[in-house]
Design a protein around this motif. Sequence first.
Motif, PDB file in Angstrom:
ATOM      1  N   LEU A 131      46.637  46.407  23.210  1.00  0.00           N
ATOM      2  CA  LEU A 131      45.884  46.224  24.344  1.00  0.00           C
ATOM      3  C   LEU A 131      45.988  44.799  24.917  1.00  0.00           C
ATOM      4  CD1 LEU A 131      42.492  47.677  22.943  1.00  0.00           C
ATOM      5  CD2 LEU A 131      44.000  48.896  24.728  1.00  0.00           C
ATOM      6  N   LEU A 132      46.173  43.900  24.094  1.00  0.00           N
ATOM      7  CA  LEU A 132      46.314  42.422  24.657  1.00  0.00           C
ATOM      8  C   LEU A 132      47.806  42.305  25.170  1.00  0.00           C
ATOM      9  CD1 LEU A 132      45.891  39.409  24.070  1.00  0.00           C
ATOM     10  CD2 LEU A 132      47.433  39.171  22.013  1.00  0.00           C
ATOM     11  N   PHE A 133      48.636  42.860  24.671  1.00  0.00           N
ATOM     12  CA  PHE A 133      50.144  43.021  25.438  1.00  0.00           C
ATOM     13  C   PHE A 133      50.120  43.434  26.596  1.00  0.00           C
ATOM     14  CE2 PHE A 133      54.210  44.160  26.289  1.00  0.00           C
ATOM     15  CZ  PHE A 133      55.359  42.956  25.676  1.00  0.00           C
ATOM     16  N   LEU A 134      49.605  44.758  26.808  1.00  0.00           N
ATOM     17  CA  LEU A 134      49.736  45.553  27.828  1.00  0.00           C
ATOM     18  C   LEU A 134      48.462  44.951  28.963  1.00  0.00           C
ATOM     19  CD1 LEU A 134      50.064  49.109  26.783  1.00  0.00           C
ATOM     20  CD2 LEU A 134      51.815  47.758  27.728  1.00  0.00           C
ATOM     21  N   GLY A 135      47.274  44.710  28.606  1.00  0.00           N
ATOM     22  CA  GLY A 135      46.366  44.244  29.272  1.00  0.00           C
ATOM     23  C   GLY A 135      46.795  42.722  29.866  1.00  0.00           C
ATOM     24  N   THR A 136      47.213  41.905  29.143  1.00  0.00           N
ATOM     25  CA  THR A 136      47.585  40.659  29.630  1.00  0.00           C
ATOM     26  C   THR A 136      48.822  40.697  30.675  1.00  0.00           C
ATOM     27  OG1 THR A 136      46.899  39.583  27.702  1.00  0.00           O
ATOM     28  CG2 THR A 136      48.400  38.116  28.795  1.00  0.00           C
ATOM     29  N   GLY A 137      49.725  41.475  30.348  1.00  0.00           N
ATOM     30  CA  GLY A 137      50.931  41.981  31.122  1.00  0.00           C
ATOM     31  C   GLY A 137      50.439  42.374  32.528  1.00  0.00           C
ATOM     32  N   VAL A 138      49.336  43.047  32.504  1.00  0.00           N
ATOM     33  CA  VAL A 138      48.955  43.549  33.916  1.00  0.00           C
ATOM     34  C   VAL A 138      48.127  42.486  34.710  1.00  0.00           C
ATOM     35  CG1 VAL A 138      47.240  45.207  34.976  1.00  0.00           C
ATOM     36  CG2 VAL A 138      48.858  45.950  33.294  1.00  0.00           C
ATOM     37  N   LEU A 139      47.385  41.840  33.704  1.00  0.00           N
ATOM     38  CA  LEU A 139      46.642  40.596  34.602  1.00  0.00           C
ATOM     39  C   LEU A 139      47.593  39.604  35.175  1.00  0.00           C
ATOM     40  CD1 LEU A 139      43.781  40.402  32.233  1.00  0.00           C
ATOM     41  CD2 LEU A 139      43.642  41.170  34.536  1.00  0.00           C
ATOM     42  N   ALA A 140      48.709  39.176  34.204  1.00  0.00           N
ATOM     43  CA  ALA A 140      49.779  38.042  34.642  1.00  0.00           C
ATOM     44  C   ALA A 140      50.279  38.433  35.758  1.00  0.00           C
ATOM     45  CB  ALA A 140      50.431  37.987  33.521  1.00  0.00           C
ATOM     46  N   GLY A 141      50.815  39.851  35.772  1.00  0.00           N
ATOM     47  CA  GLY A 141      51.465  40.450  37.164  1.00  0.00           C
ATOM     48  C   GLY A 141      50.676  40.317  38.293  1.00  0.00           C
ATOM     49  N   LEU A 142      49.435  40.687  38.146  1.00  0.00           N
ATOM     50  CA  LEU A 142      48.366  40.930  39.436  1.00  0.00           C
ATOM     51  C   LEU A 142      48.113  39.419  39.777  1.00  0.00           C
ATOM     52  CD1 LEU A 142      46.180  43.912  38.407  1.00  0.00           C
ATOM     53  CD2 LEU A 142      47.915  43.821  40.417  1.00  0.00           C
ATOM     54  N   GLY A 143      47.985  38.359  38.901  1.00  0.00           N
ATOM     55  CA  GLY A 143      47.508  37.199  39.077  1.00  0.00           C
ATOM     56  C   GLY A 143      48.606  36.496  39.758  1.00  0.00           C
ATOM     57  N   GLN A 144      49.865  36.862  39.534  1.00  0.00           N
ATOM     58  CA  GLN A 144      51.016  36.200  40.382  1.00  0.00           C
ATOM     59  C   GLN A 144      51.029  36.356  41.785  1.00  0.00           C
ATOM     60  OE1 GLN A 144      53.412  34.028  39.403  1.00  0.00           O
ATOM     61  NE2 GLN A 144      54.710  34.098  41.170  1.00  0.00           N
ATOM     62  N   ILE A 145      51.015  37.719  41.990  1.00  0.00           N
ATOM     63  CA  ILE A 145      51.200  38.099  43.530  1.00  0.00           C
ATOM     64  C   ILE A 145      49.870  37.660  44.012  1.00  0.00           C
ATOM     65  CG2 ILE A 145      52.773  39.945  42.834  1.00  0.00           C
ATOM     66  CD1 ILE A 145      50.490  41.961  43.280  1.00  0.00           C
ATOM     67  N   GLY A 146      48.691  37.788  43.359  1.00  0.00           N
ATOM     68  CA  GLY A 146      47.738  37.256  43.996  1.00  0.00           C
ATOM     69  C   GLY A 146      47.595  35.884  44.270  1.00  0.00           C
ATOM     70  N   LEU A 147      48.014  35.049  43.764  1.00  0.00           N
ATOM     71  CA  LEU A 147      48.347  33.577  43.981  1.00  0.00           C
ATOM     72  C   LEU A 147      49.226  33.455  45.183  1.00  0.00           C
ATOM     73  CD1 LEU A 147      48.342  31.967  40.322  1.00  0.00           C
ATOM     74  CD2 LEU A 147      46.492  31.491  42.363  1.00  0.00           C
ATOM     75  N   SER A 148      50.263  34.259  45.081  1.00  0.00           N
ATOM     76  CA  SER A 148      51.208  34.347  46.188  1.00  0.00           C
ATOM     77  C   SER A 148      50.694  34.820  47.400  1.00  0.00           C
ATOM     78  CB  SER A 148      52.532  35.288  45.866  1.00  0.00           C
ATOM     79  OG  SER A 148      53.158  34.585  44.396  1.00  0.00           O
ATOM     80  N   ALA A 152      47.554  34.450  48.283  1.00  0.00           N
ATOM     81  CA  ALA A 152      46.609  33.398  48.637  1.00  0.00           C
ATOM     82  C   ALA A 152      47.182  31.929  49.324  1.00  0.00           C
ATOM     83  CB  ALA A 152      45.898  33.168  47.576  1.00  0.00           C
ATOM     84  N   LEU A 153      48.302  31.582  48.331  1.00  0.00           N
ATOM     85  CA  LEU A 153      48.814  30.448  48.829  1.00  0.00           C
ATOM     86  C   LEU A 153      50.122  30.618  49.988  1.00  0.00           C
ATOM     87  CD1 LEU A 153      48.971  28.894  45.238  1.00  0.00           C
ATOM     88  CD2 LEU A 153      47.504  28.626  46.934  1.00  0.00           C
ATOM     89  N   ASN A 154      50.771  31.523  49.866  1.00  0.00           N
ATOM     90  CA  ASN A 154      51.784  31.827  50.720  1.00  0.00           C
ATOM     91  C   ASN A 154      51.492  33.018  51.563  1.00  0.00           C
ATOM     92  OD1 ASN A 154      53.448  29.696  49.578  1.00  0.00           O
ATOM     93  ND2 ASN A 154      53.291  30.835  48.125  1.00  0.00           N
ATOM     94  N   PRO A 155      50.644  33.280  52.410  1.00  0.00           N
ATOM     95  CA  PRO A 155      50.147  34.286  53.151  1.00  0.00           C
ATOM     96  C   PRO A 155      51.442  35.011  53.905  1.00  0.00           C
ATOM     97  CG  PRO A 155      48.969  32.752  54.203  1.00  0.00           C
ATOM     98  CD  PRO A 155      49.412  32.244  52.866  1.00  0.00           C
ATOM     99  N   GLY A 156      51.658  36.322  54.010  1.00  0.00           N
ATOM    100  CA  GLY A 156      52.729  36.892  54.868  1.00  0.00           C
ATOM    101  C   GLY A 156      54.140  36.672  54.269  1.00  0.00           C
ATOM    102  N   GLU A 157      54.180  35.963  53.178  1.00  0.00           N
ATOM    103  CA  GLU A 157      55.523  35.703  52.480  1.00  0.00           C
ATOM    104  C   GLU A 157      55.770  36.839  51.407  1.00  0.00           C
ATOM    105  OE1 GLU A 157      57.534  32.548  49.491  1.00  0.00           O
ATOM    106  OE2 GLU A 157      56.721  31.777  51.426  1.00  0.00           O
ATOM    107  N   LEU A 158      56.855  37.626  51.220  1.00  0.00           N
ATOM    108  CA  LEU A 158      57.080  38.590  50.387  1.00  0.00           C
ATOM    109  C   LEU A 158      57.424  37.911  49.045  1.00  0.00           C
ATOM    110  CD1 LEU A 158      57.587  41.781  49.772  1.00  0.00           C
ATOM    111  CD2 LEU A 158      59.848  41.168  50.403  1.00  0.00           C
ATOM    112  N   SER A 159      56.716  38.324  48.214  1.00  0.00           N
ATOM    113  CA  SER A 159      57.136  37.877  46.616  1.00  0.00           C
ATOM    114  C   SER A 159      56.837  39.001  45.657  1.00  0.00           C
ATOM    115  CB  SER A 159      56.141  36.785  46.549  1.00  0.00           C
ATOM    116  OG  SER A 159      56.177  36.383  45.146  1.00  0.00           O
TER     117      SER A 159
END
Length: 305
Positions: free
Chosen positions: A167-184, A186-193
């Motif tokens: 649960l830790l591995f998969l849950g953190t993997g999902v949250l980290a991926g979503l966090g990465q594109i979420g920050l992208s 928010a900080l770089n709107p309109g930019e493909l990442s």
Amino acid sequence: MAKCDECGKHENMPYTCSHCGNTFCGEHRLPEKHDCPGLTEWNDPKGVFDSGFDDSVQSEGSGRSFSLFGPGGALSYFRGNMTYVFLAAMFVTWLTQWAVLEFVGAGTYLDVFVLSTDNPLYVWTWVTSIFAHSPPPALGHIAGNAIIIFFFGRIVEDLVGSRDFTLLFLGTGVLAGLGQIGLSMALNPGELSGVLGASGAALAILGVLTVLAPDLKVYIYFILPVPIWAITIFYALISSLAILGGGGGVGAGGVAQGAHLVGLLVGLAYGKYIEGDVRRPQSLGFGGGGRGPGGPGGPGGRRRF
């Protein structure tokens, strides 16, 4: 003087049966020599030896049944070995990426393996992107994450058990991926990442160990001893400065800095949550030893399969 409950003979030194508690002469003192009710309960009138084993393998009116993760279960090998299952899945996915790029095309490759700002609702990529890495022949990305998971994942799995580690591995993997594109977004709107890789899960493992064993020595290049807390601080500073200090942003240097930071934070929080419930590792076990089929989920774990 007492009376034998079987034959009525009076005895100066009577025997008391440990199974039924009645009094008998020397001739009838054994349970098989009198009508002992304990014999009808497998010589175990108090059920001391009734482990329930027969209930676990015999279902009413339907022959044998086995626990999925228990001894003899179809998935018993995975109990205690999820670290190696995840490593194997990473390399299988890595080779599959090459096959898709080579024989199918880049469009399908992106839709299947990469979690991106262009397709955040492709929910399968929330998981596939964890196991996907820079495709062959590039080896550095997957090798770096595999080293961390191999050396440290085994320790954490032993501490928390295979279920919680999964649960830790998969849950953190999902949250980290979503966090990465979420920050992208928010900080770089309109930019493909996009993002792929198990870095978030790997750094969550480091975060857990930083809380539970901050002075655990890690030998950089197998030579220089460095406490694990220093490595965690290094990753946290690099990622934070890249995101907040203008060092190239959330994807500085082609690295998912946001995923790294999210993974570390989740790992630190989880380590703090379980801190009082698990033993503290005293040394670094290089890759551990794994378990055979039906092996335990790891000594000292909080919860297991």
